[in-house]
Scaffold this active site. Sequence first.
Site, PDB file in Angstrom:
ATOM      1  N   ASP A 165      12.239  28.180 -31.197  1.00 61.29           N
ATOM      2  CA  ASP A 165      13.600  28.470 -31.967  1.00 61.29           C
ATOM      3  C   ASP A 165      13.061  28.165 -33.564  1.00 61.29           C
ATOM      4  O   ASP A 165      11.977  27.404 -33.732  1.00 61.29           O
ATOM      5  CB  ASP A 165      14.623  27.561 -31.698  1.00 61.29           C
ATOM      6  CG  ASP A 165      15.863  27.495 -32.639  1.00 61.29           C
ATOM      7  OD1 ASP A 165      16.320  28.739 -32.802  1.00 61.29           O
ATOM      8  OD2 ASP A 165      16.460  26.407 -33.134  1.00 61.29           O
ATOM      9  N   CYS A 211       0.590  -1.293  -0.178  1.00 61.29           N
ATOM     10  CA  CYS A 211      -0.038  -0.079  -0.070  1.00 61.29           C
ATOM     11  C   CYS A 211       0.903   1.050  -0.078  1.00 61.29           C
ATOM     12  O   CYS A 211       2.067   1.197  -0.055  1.00 61.29           O
ATOM     13  CB  CYS A 211      -1.036  -0.080   1.293  1.00 61.29           C
ATOM     14  SG  CYS A 211      -0.184   0.391   2.610  1.00 61.29           S
ATOM     15  N   ASP A 250      16.108  22.730 -30.724  1.00 66.37           N
ATOM     16  CA  ASP A 250      16.731  21.681 -31.138  1.00 66.37           C
ATOM     17  C   ASP A 250      18.443  21.778 -31.116  1.00 66.37           C
ATOM     18  O   ASP A 250      18.984  21.050 -31.109  1.00 66.37           O
ATOM     19  CB  ASP A 250      16.317  21.100 -32.322  1.00 66.37           C
ATOM     20  CG  ASP A 250      16.984  21.957 -33.491  1.00 66.37           C
ATOM     21  OD1 ASP A 250      17.311  23.234 -33.258  1.00 66.37           O
ATOM     22  OD2 ASP A 250      17.290  21.460 -34.504  1.00 66.37           O
ATOM     23  N   ASP A 299      20.149  26.283 -27.941  1.00 62.93           N
ATOM     24  CA  ASP A 299      19.120  26.409 -27.109  1.00 62.93           C
ATOM     25  C   ASP A 299      19.105  26.019 -25.746  1.00 62.93           C
ATOM     26  O   ASP A 299      18.030  26.168 -25.013  1.00 62.93           O
ATOM     27  CB  ASP A 299      17.766  25.826 -27.960  1.00 62.93           C
ATOM     28  CG  ASP A 299      17.674  26.380 -29.351  1.00 62.93           C
ATOM     29  OD1 ASP A 299      17.849  27.646 -29.824  1.00 62.93           O
ATOM     30  OD2 ASP A 299      17.496  25.410 -30.344  1.00 62.93           O
TER      31      ASP A 299
END
Length: 803
Positions: free
Chosen positions: A493, A82, A691, A695
Amino acid sequence: MITNNRYDIQLAGDYLPQPLSIEKISGVSSVRYNNSILSLTIGEKHADDAAEILQEVVSLIRREGGKVLTEKISKPVLNMTCAACASSSQNILSYVPGVVSASVNYGNGKGNIEFIPGIVSPADMRNSLREIGYDLLLEEEEFSFAQVEEIEKENYKKLRRHTIWSIFLAIPLVIVGMFFMHAPYANEIMLILATPILFVFGKRFFVGAWKQAKHRSANMDTLVALSTGIAYLFSLFNMFYPQFWESRGLQAHVYFEAAGVIVAFILLGKMLEARAKGNTSDAIKKLMGLQPSIVVVFRDEKPVEIPIAEVAIHDIVLVKPGDKIAVDGEVTEGSSFVDESMISGEPIHVEKKPGERVFAGTINQRGSFRFRAQKVGKDTLLAQIIKTVDEAQGSKAPVQGLVDKIAAVFVPVVIGFALLSFVIWILFGGETGFVYGLMAMVTVLVIACPCALGLATPTAIMVGIGKGAEEGILIKDAESLEAAKDIDVMVLDKTGTITEGKPAVSNMVWSLDATPLHRDILYSIEYRSEHPLADAITDALKDNSILLDDVTVQQVSGKGIEGIHEGERYYVGNLDYLASRNVVIPADLKQQVYLELDAAHTVSVFADEQVALGVVGITDRIKPTSKAAINQLRNMGIDVAVYTGDHEKVAAALAGELGITRFKGGVLPEEKAELVKALQQQGKKVAMVGDGINDSGALAQADVSIAMGAGSDIAMDVAKMTIISSDLNKIPKAIHLSQFTVRTIRQNLFWAFIYNVIGIPIAAGLLYPFTGFLLNPMIAGAAMALSSVSVVTNSLRLKGKKI
């Protein structure tokens, strides 16, 4: 290393904190340094608090800018029944000296532990858990999932067997208890039927409760063992000493049927819960099933079947029609179409030719080919996806923090409430107060299981993250899944995110004087060029041009390229370069140059020594899905911004085409992060999509960070979500998934809380003074079982949601 009460902590680099600040921590008697080793001694009086003291030391070092060398593991915690078990095992791990942090998730049965090697080992943690009845599976990652699944299968079979037997015995037990209670030997029959239910098939609850009690802890086993044990012992007393009650004018009732049926119902609930909970990890099972067990490789030019574990880098692997691809690699021979929906979520098959990459888990269609293995084992994309999904399913959403705190104190509070109800019944219940109070106490203990509460969040998170993986949305943690629904601004971007990230020719215009030979010369010059834009031009020309062998080229750095064919000189470059070579550009071609520049395209002009012969416009094309995705985000009330390192004019043209008003060009990597921070300071919840390495700063700064799967590894490491196919249309899907998941969590928590808020007072007898209704313990057992199953079933509804 530990010597008596001395602990050696390895620090990273040459950082050394001030000795004085460490010595101020209560319990630390001395501190010494040796190179990058911090040795501290804990006083004898504080030896039992070593774990907390070490955690405080690590926190202090980190606050002061230092770094402690720690290790992190994610391992299955076994024998939990539990949410209170998860809380209990988490506490046990946290009290082990050298464990910096521990988090145990009941939903997927995993423990995420950070510890200081040399002070503590995983084996030490396992021993601590075993003392209280739990266990830690320390197998290697690739074997642990299969082993856990095997253990769970065996446990489920055993649970199912015990459930069936307990129900088989409980049916006649109820019949005798309800309809033949005054028949001869009725009590003896019920005793014979109830005893194996409790102490054979329900033995797990009493064993678990005893182990918890030895360590002054409590969980669901404690509640079940107390409630059924009290009912059983009380019934035994009444059976052998009925005169105790009869002398007081009361009947000596037995409650063997209540004790037996409670155990039967709870076992049934546990069985249904285990089966449903197993379905929440279907995503992992499906991903694991994408790997073949046997692979055909070439050894000494002959095909040989070997287990997948023996495939090595540079092996040549044979793929036949219908085969699952075993490892990542590059096609060397043959061609086919491959189903990459596992990666992209898209059903369109992808053509594979020599030089193309293939990925483990994707499925070959009709053709045959060979490929060279480049990534095997844990390094394949599929293995990384499985690891990310597994870790994410084990992470905890912020809302889980409150639930964990409640679960930690829930069982002791319930026991206290049950005793209180017993006392109140004795004081105010009259001559039946003791019996009714005892039954009320048993009913409270039965109905108040914290399982539903503990399952509410993790089951929804597991299903949500699994659903995302099936859609090609890789979510690294529950926090980002929860946060995505609150996004106000989506920062994009340009290159590789909105656009394809691959320059392509948008337009090619030739003068009237140009001939097919000129086309061949341009193709031959660009074919030999190293300029980034050369590939775009050669791709546009290759189908209608011939490669000339006698063309020589010379790169003019940053300006253009010169080529010579049969003694004639040719130029390819921008307007300034051609002007420096005194080349004349006819009016019609000059107009074309300005049209391309106005469209924010890059322009290359091809000319001989006297006059321009053609104009080539090059652009990074917008992905076909980008515009629709951005419109969808706006329709969801999310503002869209574009920040790019490209020229302002390029940014403006792109924003104009997409209908975006918030944009900025010429942005440096560090400026992107500052722009994201500025939006956050305005009270906005910001998501960053990128990407590239440039960035990564902005991705780290954003509230929700999303990487494109075709981008750099660094961007994907930093980001909390990865769109494997690099399709922007997946981002609205990720936000919808967040909304659905959080809604499911709230529904689960509502029903789990409301169940206990309403159920416990009724079980204690709140309605009895007004209606004469007192909840039967057997009904309480059924309700408790139903609550857990309903929460898991509600989470599983997410699987069928269309996002």
